[in-house]
Design an enzyme around this catalytic site. Structure first.
Site, short mmCIF file in Angstrom:
data_model
loop_
_atom_site.label_atom_id
_atom_site.label_comp_id
_atom_site.label_asym_id
_atom_site.label_seq_id
_atom_site.Cartn_x
_atom_site.Cartn_y
_atom_site.Cartn_z
N ASP A 127 103.05 89.43 -0.75
CA ASP A 127 102.50 90.45 0.15
C ASP A 127 103.20 91.80 -0.02
OD1 ASP A 127 104.84 89.31 1.16
OD2 ASP A 127 104.33 89.84 3.23
N LYS B 70 100.76 87.67 5.84
CA LYS B 70 101.46 86.47 6.28
C LYS B 70 101.03 86.12 7.71
CE LYS B 70 104.52 85.90 2.84
NZ LYS B 70 105.92 86.36 2.90
N GLU C 74 120.05 99.55 6.73
CA GLU C 74 119.94 98.12 7.00
C GLU C 74 120.20 97.37 5.71
OE1 GLU C 74 117.25 94.33 7.65
OE2 GLU C 74 116.99 95.90 6.16
N GLN D 43 108.18 100.13 0.62
CA GLN D 43 107.51 99.08 -0.13
C GLN D 43 106.06 99.07 0.34
OE1 GLN D 43 109.96 95.87 1.16
NE2 GLN D 43 108.90 95.62 3.10
N ASP E 184 115.02 100.38 5.89
CA ASP E 184 114.91 98.95 5.61
C ASP E 184 115.40 98.66 4.18
OD1 ASP E 184 113.52 96.38 6.68
OD2 ASP E 184 112.79 96.58 4.60
N ASN E 185 116.32 97.71 4.06
CA ASN E 185 116.79 97.27 2.75
C ASN E 185 117.04 98.40 1.74
OD1 ASN E 185 116.98 94.50 3.14
ND2 ASN E 185 114.81 94.16 2.70
N LYS F 218 107.84 89.25 14.25
CA LYS F 218 107.56 89.83 12.94
C LYS F 218 106.15 89.46 12.47
CE LYS F 218 111.12 88.27 10.59
NZ LYS F 218 111.99 88.12 9.40
N TYR F 219 105.63 88.32 12.96
CA TYR F 219 104.33 87.85 12.47
C TYR F 219 103.29 87.67 13.56
CZ TYR F 219 107.64 86.66 8.80
OH TYR F 219 108.64 86.71 7.89
#
Lengths: 670, 670
Positions: free
Chosen positions: B352, B257, B417, B317, B388-389, B530-531
């Site tokens: 992604d 991304k 999170e 992930q 994360d998640n 983040k990007y």
């Protein structure tokens, strides 16, 4: 260490309610009464879940299932209704449903290539469902199999997005696939939760306590069970369905108590029925002055003919001359001087009562014998027992006893007479008692009544403690009744009978408004029947019998009053006015009660109903029909004015009648 | 069927609290933090009970016991404090104590003959206690035995009521007898309830999230772990103790991304750290542009020197080019066209990201590999993981993982999170996460904050869900911060840091008051780190760094702010003013916070403290020391006036200082 059998089980059941102590004790319902079960079911991510409520009679091998419906906040709901009294088990199962996930996602997909690929995925899932249907193998299953196979083929054959969507989202086909889910990775709630289903009278009953020995038609004569039988028509006329008798066993002669609890008894004193046992017999005998076992059976039969039943009082204690004392000396504790230990709470002594020593090494024989007492009276046709002071016998004994008796006779009802601390009352209810006496007698103000009955109806005990509210008992003549006069009796009657689906009165003392205490500050009746005969002029013109009769009829005719589930309290701007409602949604029956708690003065004020809760439209008028006076009031909106004069009647019992059509007569009110 | 092993066991333990789902999940505490246990213990009748709280490290065979004290309503209380992190078990035992019953009744007996007989009974009980002491057999026990024997003899020898009473009620002798109770018929709570004790930082921590790649001293250069190390002094200066880094692993190149989440990425775009894995490595590698594993270890070590520690973000992930995708194709789901299934929530696609297929038949290998990821970083010295998640991976996996890692490394802390539904957050906390993100970011009004933090501090999750409150994160730039200016940042900082013992900020975006969203209605930062790389002018004169530093110092110096147990809210007559307190009784430390929730306007009003709850005398003045401004106010009574101007400071953080002596200087305030 966390052991994992199959990590692919992704569905989680995080909670199932109701459950008492995680299933240690049974939830209670009555036959025909719904049990609504909520399960919190979760899965990681966005996949679709399905959940089943499962239940079965305890002795059945096979679960029955009801699909649970999502109700928001990860809660899933379903209800079951057991038609027959007995012991049941229930639980829940949930699984991640690949088919439902696929279908939900398919409906949201947009691009054509994506839809085509997703159709392939779906066709594969549908073929799996078809295979499961084929394995199930009934004719219906095989028909499902063929329809699913055809559906999968259609899905594979389609190309155009609109056609794909139409085929994939076919509702009827989805319903067939849903009948054959892949439940290999389902999660199951690990506890088979117990449910005890009693007969409806455990939930809704109207009790009348009477002393047979005071039922003689002429003053001064010792009444008998035959006299009590003659009195049954009167009690049935009042509208009661349970006639409860104090212990009917031979009364001890040693250490007998005299009138007004005096010591020693004078010649001719009849003694307390709770001092059980003499050379004439013990807990399985009938007091000769009351009659015979045959008389008791006749009484039971006649009550039955009148739509009532007899409840017996079981008090597990002995007079000093009870046959057990000599036959089973090991069941009693000895003092160092060799005498039997009487009941005591130093410095008080109860020398007319020998308690059982439940720590005896011979406890098993004692328990079996006590069980046989209940079985004996069950053999005579009795199905309701009022248990005297259960909190002075071991909790474990009651749990065992009620379990055994309940399994053999699912129609037996036990009322716990435990006027004691809340935790003790709750524990007795949890371990199995069908009904519990309450603190109602000592809850008088709006605040007290609101708090207490809100707790009873909606608090932690709601699934196991069924209150039975009594304005008076032979042991309890409250100050309110001593000094409040007729209005207090009327108000307390209405409160008990409408706040609690189970209620009772001790009569004829109640309807004759007997109100003189033995001494100031005492709650004991002067010249109590506990120690002497009384003669009750039940035909006295000022008797409350007509009001009692009316209240019992109102209870029978209004399902809302036959349960405590639908109880809610509403604000009033006068602290002496209490206002509450009971609503039964199934029957669309709503009763609003307003009581003037001050027996001395008329009170008026505004009450504020929660119309939504009562199922009343905000913008339509509704009729309030006072079932006590017959008056009908047209109300509109939440706020309404009431005035009650205790000199006439301290209460409204209002049935809500909503208009069917706007411009019709009141005759068309529902 | 109810099976009864020994019917003589009359004591009943009806409840033990706290317990999560009856012991299915562990209660959480930190080392040195008390666990207060309440047991409801009952016995039929009037006999005396004794009760013990028992506990042990899970691996220990022997229970330790603490005697429980009656606390009214049949509740018994005791507390334990575990000094070391680890897994423990606790429960309760209770028995009917014949000796205590005898002694209590003896004290109330009145007549002489009765006292003499009771003395015989007591002497027999004391001789039994002596015999038990003799069997125990240590020197101390044998001394007890002899003293008890002498006591029994004295009791048997006395005749005079006064002498009998004096001997029988001897306190010292009773204490000896109490050491040797007859516990043969004791009741034991059937579940060994689990307790997880974490280190104190699980309860009290101050987090600072930073992107190492934005920590370069010059704009435009890719920052490294070495740059992050150089930044540690700044973070330590702010007073934080946990420095949390987004994933440090190689970032995928496929489907990367671009800036502001654009697709496709442009050459030079650095990608999202949450798209993990490339040919350079996966979850056990360090992104080459950040540096090496050695750099990471140096960072960990330096943080440690500064009294801080590094928390790593574990996001389970994969980017499409993660080595797992080719090495373990069976861990990923395939689409019908043979491609790997990317993450999606139709119609949204996250091409992604490849999620793991946790329904793979190879799940055990997958779980073991993922556990090894945590173990790998633990091997580098990391002890805190921000997961994360977690709610998009199976609950069962986390329960297993946290159990295994926690047993091997009791000092590891997991922050979940999961910004998702309450039931899911609670389930993650129940199954083992040490801390949980909260809805704090979206709770703004007095009503919302009061309800939410009351629930967190005192609701059903209080024994297992430790909130961690963040005013911002890289994903969450709330409207309040977008439009509220400096006052909003200050207010939200004070709220997070005082309402929740665990809190964190995402910096330097927070202290530099970064507030521009990517687009109206979005909570995403414009030009989010983040990007892309960012350069933060941390020395900017308007930075909130001084306030952050002060708040963190206040937290360190005031034990009340290091736990949520003592939180209570108080009424204010201005809805824009919220007032609450935290109190630590052990340390006699009380902090009262008042915040103006309206960043635009000054507000004034009356607050009403609950003095009793704060340990403040009704009739004495007390000093309120504003730890933010240094001002000191003399208050008296519950009602006090406050005025806050957000242009200066939107909050008071008041330390209550009570007077030691009435007529002294303020220097003598405690």
């Amino acid at each position: 260490m966390v052991e994992v059998a199959d990590g692919r089980v992704r569905a989680v059941i995080a909670a199932v309610a109701p459950a008492i102590d995680g299933g240690r004790y049974a939830v209670k319902r009555t036959a025909g009464e719904p049990l609504e079960v909520v399960a919190v079911c979760l899965v990681d991510g966005h996949d679709a879940l399905r959940a089943m409520l499962r239940w079965r009679p305890e002795h059945a091998a096979q679960w029955q299932e009801v699909e649970m419906a999502p109700a928001g906040d990860d809660r899933w709901l379903a209800r079951i209704i057991a038609a027959e009294p007995g012991r049941y088990r229930y639980g829940a199962a949930a699984w991640v449903d690949a088919f439902a996930t696929w279908r939900r996602e398919f409906a949201r997909r947009q691009d054509a290539a994506d839809l085509r690929l997703a159709a392939q995925t779906g066709a594969a899932l549908i073929r799996e469902a078809a295979a499961r249907a084929g394995e199930a193998g009934t004719d219906a299953d095989l028909a499902d199999r063929d329809r699913l196979a055809a559906w999968a083929a259609a899905l594979e054959g389609a190309v155009d997005p609109a056609a794909l969507r139409a085929i994939a989202l076919d509702e009827a086909a989805a319903a067939i696939a849903a009948r054959h889910p892949d439940r290999r990775l389902e999660a199951v709630w690990p506890v088979e939760l117990p449910l005890t289903v009693d007969r409806p009278r455990a939930r809704f009953s109207s009790w009348y306590e009477l002393f047979p020995r005071s039922a003689a038609p002429v003053a001064g004569r010792h009444g008998t069970l035959a006299d009590a039988l003659a009195r049954l028509d009167y009690v049935a006329g009042l509208g009661f369905d349970v006639v409860y008798l104090p212990p009917v066993h031979p009364i001890g002669r040693l250490q007998r108590k005299g009138r007004n609890n005096s010591v020693p008894a004078q010649p001719g004193d009849v003694g307390s029925p709770w001092a059980i046992g003499s050379h004439e017999g013990g807990h399985k005998a009938v007091h000769p002055e009351l009659g015979t076992l045959e008389d008791l059976r006749r009484l039971v039969a006649r009550a039955h003919e009148l739509g009532m039943e007899i409840a017996l009082d079981i008090a597990l204690q002995c007079a000093p001359d009870h046959p057990y004392v000599t036959a089973h000396p090991q069941w009693f504790r000895r003092r160092p001087d060799g005498t039997v230990q009487y009941a005591e709470n130093p410095p008080k002594k109860y020398e007319d009562i020998y308690p059982f020593d439940f720590e005896t090494p011979d406890w098993r024989a004692l328990w079996n014998e006590l069980e046989s007492v209940f079985e004996f009276w069950i053999g005579q046709g009795v199905r309701i027992f009022r248990v005297d002071n259960p909190h002075t016998k071991p909790f474990g004994f009651w749990e065992w006893l009620i379990d055994r008796v309940g399994r053999a006779h699912p129609d037996v009802i036990f009322l716990a007479e435990a006027f004691t601390r809340p935790a003790v009352m709750h524990q007795l209810a949890r371990l199995g008692f069908s009904q519990s006496y309450t603190y109602f007698a000592w809850r008088n103000t709006r605040h007290e009544l609101t708090d207490y009955f809100t707790e009873l109806a909606h608090g932690p005990g709601r699934d196991y403690l069924r209150p039975n509210a009594w304005p008076n008992t032979p042991d309890i003549l409250t100050e309110t009744l001593q000094y409040g006069g007729r209005a207090a009796f009327a108000a307390r009657l209405v409160l008990a009978a409408t706040l609690s689906a189970n209620y009772g009165i001790y009569g004829p003392a109640f309807e004759l408004m007997e109100h003189v205490a033995r001494e100031p500050g005492s709650e004991e009746y002067l010249d109590s029947e506990k120690y002497q005969l009384r003669h009750w002029p039940i035909e006295r013109p000022d008797s409350l019998a007509p009001l009692v009769t009316l209240i019992n009829r109102i209870r029978r005719e209004n399902p809302a009053l036959q349960s405590n589930d639908g109880l809610s309290f509403f604000a009033t701007d006068n602290e002496q006015l209490i206002c509450y409602a009971k609503r039964c949604e199934e029957a669309d029956n709503t009763i609003v009660v307003v009581v003037d708690l001050d027996p001395e003065h008329a009170h008026a004020g505004w009450i504020e109903l929660d119309l939504r809760r009562l199922g009343i439209a905000e913008d339509l008028p509704y009729q309030m029909h006072d079932l006590l006076s017959g008056a009908r009031y047209l109300w509109h909106g939440a706020r309404n004015y009431v005035r009650l004069d205790p000199a006439r009647m301290p209460a409204h019992v209002l049935r809500v009648r909503r208009r069917l059509r706007r411009e019709q007569d009141f005759d068309y009110f529902l």
